[in-house]
Design a protein around this motif. Structure first.
Motif, mmCIF file in Angstrom:
data_model
loop_
_atom_site.group_PDB
_atom_site.id
_atom_site.type_symbol
_atom_site.label_atom_id
_atom_site.label_comp_id
_atom_site.label_asym_id
_atom_site.label_seq_id
_atom_site.Cartn_x
_atom_site.Cartn_y
_atom_site.Cartn_z
ATOM 1 N N LEU A 277 44.001 44.943 34.169
ATOM 2 C CA LEU A 277 44.382 44.180 35.367
ATOM 3 C C LEU A 277 43.234 43.308 35.870
ATOM 4 C CD1 LEU A 277 46.474 46.845 37.313
ATOM 5 C CD2 LEU A 277 47.323 44.783 36.172
ATOM 6 N N MET A 278 41.995 43.749 35.631
ATOM 7 C CA MET A 278 40.827 42.968 36.039
ATOM 8 C C MET A 278 40.449 41.928 34.989
ATOM 9 S SD MET A 278 38.335 45.870 37.601
ATOM 10 C CE MET A 278 39.074 47.348 38.256
ATOM 11 N N GLY A 279 41.226 41.874 33.903
ATOM 12 C CA GLY A 279 40.964 40.898 32.856
ATOM 13 C C GLY A 279 39.888 41.321 31.862
ATOM 14 N N VAL A 280 39.588 42.620 31.812
ATOM 15 C CA VAL A 280 38.542 43.130 30.921
ATOM 16 C C VAL A 280 39.199 43.858 29.755
ATOM 17 C CG1 VAL A 280 36.575 44.697 30.740
ATOM 18 C CG2 VAL A 280 36.908 43.350 32.820
ATOM 19 N N ARG A 281 38.867 43.424 28.544
ATOM 20 C CA ARG A 281 39.391 44.086 27.349
ATOM 21 C C ARG A 281 38.278 44.477 26.378
ATOM 22 N NH1 ARG A 281 45.100 43.516 26.437
ATOM 23 N NH2 ARG A 281 46.009 42.438 28.186
ATOM 24 N N ASP A 282 37.065 44.414 26.844
ATOM 25 C CA ASP A 282 35.914 44.806 26.044
ATOM 26 C C ASP A 282 36.016 46.301 25.715
ATOM 27 O OD1 ASP A 282 32.849 44.187 25.316
ATOM 28 O OD2 ASP A 282 32.982 46.154 26.298
ATOM 29 N N ARG A 283 35.935 46.622 24.435
ATOM 30 C CA ARG A 283 36.094 47.999 23.971
ATOM 31 C C ARG A 283 35.142 48.975 24.677
ATOM 32 N NH1 ARG A 283 37.959 51.071 19.883
ATOM 33 N NH2 ARG A 283 36.596 52.675 19.036
ATOM 34 N N ASN A 284 33.910 48.552 24.867
ATOM 35 C CA ASN A 284 32.925 49.427 25.501
ATOM 36 C C ASN A 284 33.239 49.650 26.982
ATOM 37 O OD1 ASN A 284 31.260 49.801 23.139
ATOM 38 N ND2 ASN A 284 30.714 47.656 23.388
ATOM 39 N N PRO B 95 34.332 42.387 36.536
ATOM 40 C CA PRO B 95 34.026 41.235 37.394
ATOM 41 C C PRO B 95 33.245 41.697 38.631
ATOM 42 C CG PRO B 95 36.331 41.202 36.706
ATOM 43 C CD PRO B 95 35.765 42.517 36.255
ATOM 44 N N ILE B 96 32.290 40.892 39.048
ATOM 45 C CA ILE B 96 31.407 41.271 40.154
ATOM 46 C C ILE B 96 32.205 41.662 41.398
ATOM 47 C CG2 ILE B 96 29.663 40.384 41.764
ATOM 48 C CD1 ILE B 96 28.542 38.779 39.377
#
Length: 180
Positions: free
Chosen positions: A12-19, A102-103
């Motif tokens: 939902l925050m637009g983060v799909r980074d595996r880590n 995101p900050i």
């Protein structure tokens, strides 16, 4: 379940980074372990049990007897302690992933992390007694923890990225990280 919420929040925050997803799972699991530790007595009184059956069997605790009459024995307090210790490890691992969000989202997630870990601190202060007492954080303590979240957000922008962010996902949640 809790790890799925962490992954969903990342998406939902637009983060799909595996880590970052793996660390979100760590945070979700840590929060769930804290909930389980906090609610041992309440759950038993409602005929629910989330403590691992193997732990109860290893301690020689009859499950039906415990649910019928939950008593805070040394063995039960050790199980609660074990849950809190593991949650603390996962809270620490999760922090590296929060810095990948995101900050604008970081203060809220850090606040949730600190407030839930604060419940674990209260449980520790209560000598892991969660049968007859419910651990709560006070409003004053929550405000302080939210201040810590803001400070951690700012310091996270100034400090180098922790290598912990690259730790492998927990085996139980790797499928979630891979699916996203």
């Amino acid at each position: 379940m809790a790890s799925a919420v962490g992954v969903m929040m990342c998406v939902l925050m637009g983060v799909r980074d595996r880590n970052a997803l793996a660390r979100a799972c760590d945070l979700g699991v840590a929060m769930q372990l804290t909930n389980i530790a906090r609610d041992v007595g309440e759950d038993a009184m409602e005929n629910r049990l989330y403590l691992p059956i193997e732990w109860l069997e290893d301690a020689g605790i009859d499950i039906e007897e415990f649910i019928a009459n939950p008593i805070s024995t040394k063995a039960i307090r050790q199980m609660v302690r074990r849950l809190i210790v593991e949650s603390e490890r996962l809270y620490l691992r999760s922090e590296a992933g929060i810095t990948k969000l995101p900050i604008s989202c970081r203060p809220g997630i850090f606040a949730a992390r600190y407030i839930y870990a604060g419940i674990g601190n209260v449980i520790r202060e209560q000598s892991y007694q969660t049968i007859t007492m419910r651990a709560r954080t006070t409003k004053t303590r929550k405000i302080g923890l939210m201040g810590m979240a803001i400070l951690r957000t700012v310091s996270g922008m100034l400090m180098p990225q922790s290598a912990v962010v690259y730790a492998k996902p927990l085996p139980e949640v790797e499928f979630l990280v891979t699916a996203v």
